[in-house]
Motif scaffolding. Sequence first.
Motif, PDB file in Angstrom:
ATOM      1  N   MET A  19       0.822  -1.056   0.071  1.00  0.00           N
ATOM      2  CA  MET A  19       0.054   0.198   0.139  1.00  0.00           C
ATOM      3  C   MET A  19       0.915   1.185  -0.063  1.00  0.00           C
ATOM      4  SD  MET A  19      -3.047   1.176   2.834  1.00  0.00           S
ATOM      5  CE  MET A  19      -3.881  -0.203   2.622  1.00  0.00           C
ATOM      6  N   HIS A  20       0.569   2.233  -0.883  1.00  0.00           N
ATOM      7  CA  HIS A  20       1.307   3.470  -0.792  1.00  0.00           C
ATOM      8  C   HIS A  20       1.193   4.208   0.502  1.00  0.00           C
ATOM      9  CE1 HIS A  20       2.148   7.792  -2.129  1.00  0.00           C
ATOM     10  NE2 HIS A  20       2.769   7.059  -3.068  1.00  0.00           N
ATOM     11  N   GLU A  21       2.197   4.879   1.118  1.00  0.00           N
ATOM     12  CA  GLU A  21       2.459   5.476   2.230  1.00  0.00           C
ATOM     13  C   GLU A  21       1.375   6.441   2.595  1.00  0.00           C
ATOM     14  OE1 GLU A  21       5.295   7.884   5.239  1.00  0.00           O
ATOM     15  OE2 GLU A  21       5.802   7.668   3.256  1.00  0.00           O
ATOM     16  N   VAL A  22       0.831   7.150   1.740  1.00  0.00           N
ATOM     17  CA  VAL A  22      -0.317   8.337   1.688  1.00  0.00           C
ATOM     18  C   VAL A  22      -1.477   7.419   1.922  1.00  0.00           C
ATOM     19  CG1 VAL A  22      -1.574  10.068   0.574  1.00  0.00           C
ATOM     20  CG2 VAL A  22       0.763  10.124   0.481  1.00  0.00           C
ATOM     21  N   ASP A  23      -1.637   6.430   1.316  1.00  0.00           N
ATOM     22  CA  ASP A  23      -2.827   5.629   1.275  1.00  0.00           C
ATOM     23  C   ASP A  23      -2.997   4.987   2.824  1.00  0.00           C
ATOM     24  OD1 ASP A  23      -3.900   6.262  -1.102  1.00  0.00           O
ATOM     25  OD2 ASP A  23      -2.839   4.372  -2.096  1.00  0.00           O
ATOM     26  N   GLU A  24      -1.743   4.679   2.993  1.00  0.00           N
ATOM     27  CA  GLU A  24      -1.502   3.910   4.316  1.00  0.00           C
ATOM     28  C   GLU A  24      -2.144   4.819   5.499  1.00  0.00           C
ATOM     29  OE1 GLU A  24       1.283   0.783   6.753  1.00  0.00           O
ATOM     30  OE2 GLU A  24       2.182   1.898   5.338  1.00  0.00           O
ATOM     31  N   ILE A  25      -1.662   6.251   5.590  1.00  0.00           N
ATOM     32  CA  ILE A  25      -1.761   6.958   6.613  1.00  0.00           C
ATOM     33  C   ILE A  25      -3.313   7.522   6.438  1.00  0.00           C
ATOM     34  CG2 ILE A  25      -1.529   9.468   6.988  1.00  0.00           C
ATOM     35  CD1 ILE A  25       1.427   9.306   6.230  1.00  0.00           C
ATOM     36  N   LEU A  26      -3.899   7.635   5.356  1.00  0.00           N
ATOM     37  CA  LEU A  26      -5.529   8.008   5.352  1.00  0.00           C
ATOM     38  C   LEU A  26      -6.347   6.826   5.876  1.00  0.00           C
ATOM     39  CD1 LEU A  26      -5.413   9.341   1.651  1.00  0.00           C
ATOM     40  CD2 LEU A  26      -5.925  10.743   3.961  1.00  0.00           C
ATOM     41  N   ALA A  57      -5.302  12.064  11.720  1.00  0.00           N
ATOM     42  CA  ALA A  57      -4.207  12.248  10.588  1.00  0.00           C
ATOM     43  C   ALA A  57      -3.018  13.069  11.201  1.00  0.00           C
ATOM     44  CB  ALA A  57      -4.988  12.789   9.203  1.00  0.00           C
ATOM     45  N   LEU A  58      -3.386  14.177  11.860  1.00  0.00           N
ATOM     46  CA  LEU A  58      -2.251  14.855  12.292  1.00  0.00           C
ATOM     47  C   LEU A  58      -1.215  14.107  13.168  1.00  0.00           C
ATOM     48  CD1 LEU A  58      -1.007  17.910  12.771  1.00  0.00           C
ATOM     49  CD2 LEU A  58      -2.628  18.053  14.792  1.00  0.00           C
ATOM     50  N   LEU A  59      -1.974  13.166  14.128  1.00  0.00           N
ATOM     51  CA  LEU A  59      -1.154  12.283  14.850  1.00  0.00           C
ATOM     52  C   LEU A  59      -0.543  11.355  14.199  1.00  0.00           C
ATOM     53  CD1 LEU A  59      -0.606  11.120  17.765  1.00  0.00           C
ATOM     54  CD2 LEU A  59      -2.750   9.718  17.649  1.00  0.00           C
ATOM     55  N   VAL A  60      -1.052  10.501  13.059  1.00  0.00           N
ATOM     56  CA  VAL A  60      -0.365   9.722  12.355  1.00  0.00           C
ATOM     57  C   VAL A  60       0.867  10.481  11.498  1.00  0.00           C
ATOM     58  CG1 VAL A  60      -0.416   8.148  10.362  1.00  0.00           C
ATOM     59  CG2 VAL A  60      -2.184   8.004  12.491  1.00  0.00           C
ATOM     60  N   TYR A  61       0.447  11.598  11.099  1.00  0.00           N
ATOM     61  CA  TYR A  61       1.469  12.190  10.401  1.00  0.00           C
ATOM     62  C   TYR A  61       2.641  12.842  11.227  1.00  0.00           C
ATOM     63  CZ  TYR A  61       3.919  15.776   7.467  1.00  0.00           C
ATOM     64  OH  TYR A  61       4.705  16.535   6.758  1.00  0.00           O
ATOM     65  N   LEU A  62       2.420  13.081  12.462  1.00  0.00           N
ATOM     66  CA  LEU A  62       3.350  13.609  13.243  1.00  0.00           C
ATOM     67  C   LEU A  62       4.301  12.485  13.753  1.00  0.00           C
ATOM     68  CD1 LEU A  62       1.919  16.755  15.150  1.00  0.00           C
ATOM     69  CD2 LEU A  62       3.581  16.787  13.250  1.00  0.00           C
ATOM     70  N   TRP A  63       3.790  11.523  14.142  1.00  0.00           N
ATOM     71  CA  TRP A  63       4.560  10.275  14.717  1.00  0.00           C
ATOM     72  C   TRP A  63       4.701   9.183  14.019  1.00  0.00           C
ATOM     73  CZ3 TRP A  63       2.513  13.950  17.917  1.00  0.00           C
ATOM     74  CH2 TRP A  63       3.182  14.357  19.146  1.00  0.00           C
TER      75      TRP A  63
END
Length: 166
Positions: free
Chosen positions: A1-8, A86-92
Motif C-alpha cells: 500500500m502506498h504510504e499516503v493511502d496507508e496514512i489515510l 491524521a495529524l497524529l499519524v503524520y507527526l508520529w
Amino acid sequence: MHEVDEILLHSMVIGIGATLVMDLWGCIQQRLFKSPSLDYALVARWLGHFARGRFRHASIMAASPIANERAWGWIVHYAIGIVFAALLVYLWGVEWVRNPTLAPALVVGVGTVAVPFFVMQPAFGVGIAGARTPSPTITRLKSLAAYTAFDLGLFLAANVWALRGA
C-alpha cells in the motif's frame, strides 16, 4: 500500500474510533449528570454561514439554521476526528500506529481542546473557553472531559487497530 493511502486508512479508522469513544463518553455524561449532549448541528450552522461571509456570531443558537444541519453536524464531527487522527499519524508516523503510546495522543489532544476553546466557542458567541456561558467552569470541565475522552480514544482505537497486524 502506498504510504499516503496507508496514512489515510489509519487516520480514518483511528479518527472514527476515537470519535466513537468521545460520543460514548457524551452518552455516559448525559445519563450520569443529566447533562445535555453537544449539539453538532451548531457546528454545521456555523460552517454553513461561512458561505455568507459570517464567521462569528453573537449567538450561534440565534443564527438562522441551515438545511440538514443536524446530519451535516455529525458528518463534520467525525471528519474533524479523522483530521486530528491524521495529524497524529503524520507527526508520529505509521510506526506509532503499529506500537501506539499514550503520550503522542495526549499531545495532539491539547490541540483538540484548543480548537473549541479559542476558535469555535468565541465564534459561537460564548467567549474564549466559554467565558460568557452561565457556568464557565462547568463548560470548560465538560469540554476538557469530552476531548480527554477523544484523546484516550485515539490511543485505544490505535491499539485495537494495531491488533489486526499482530
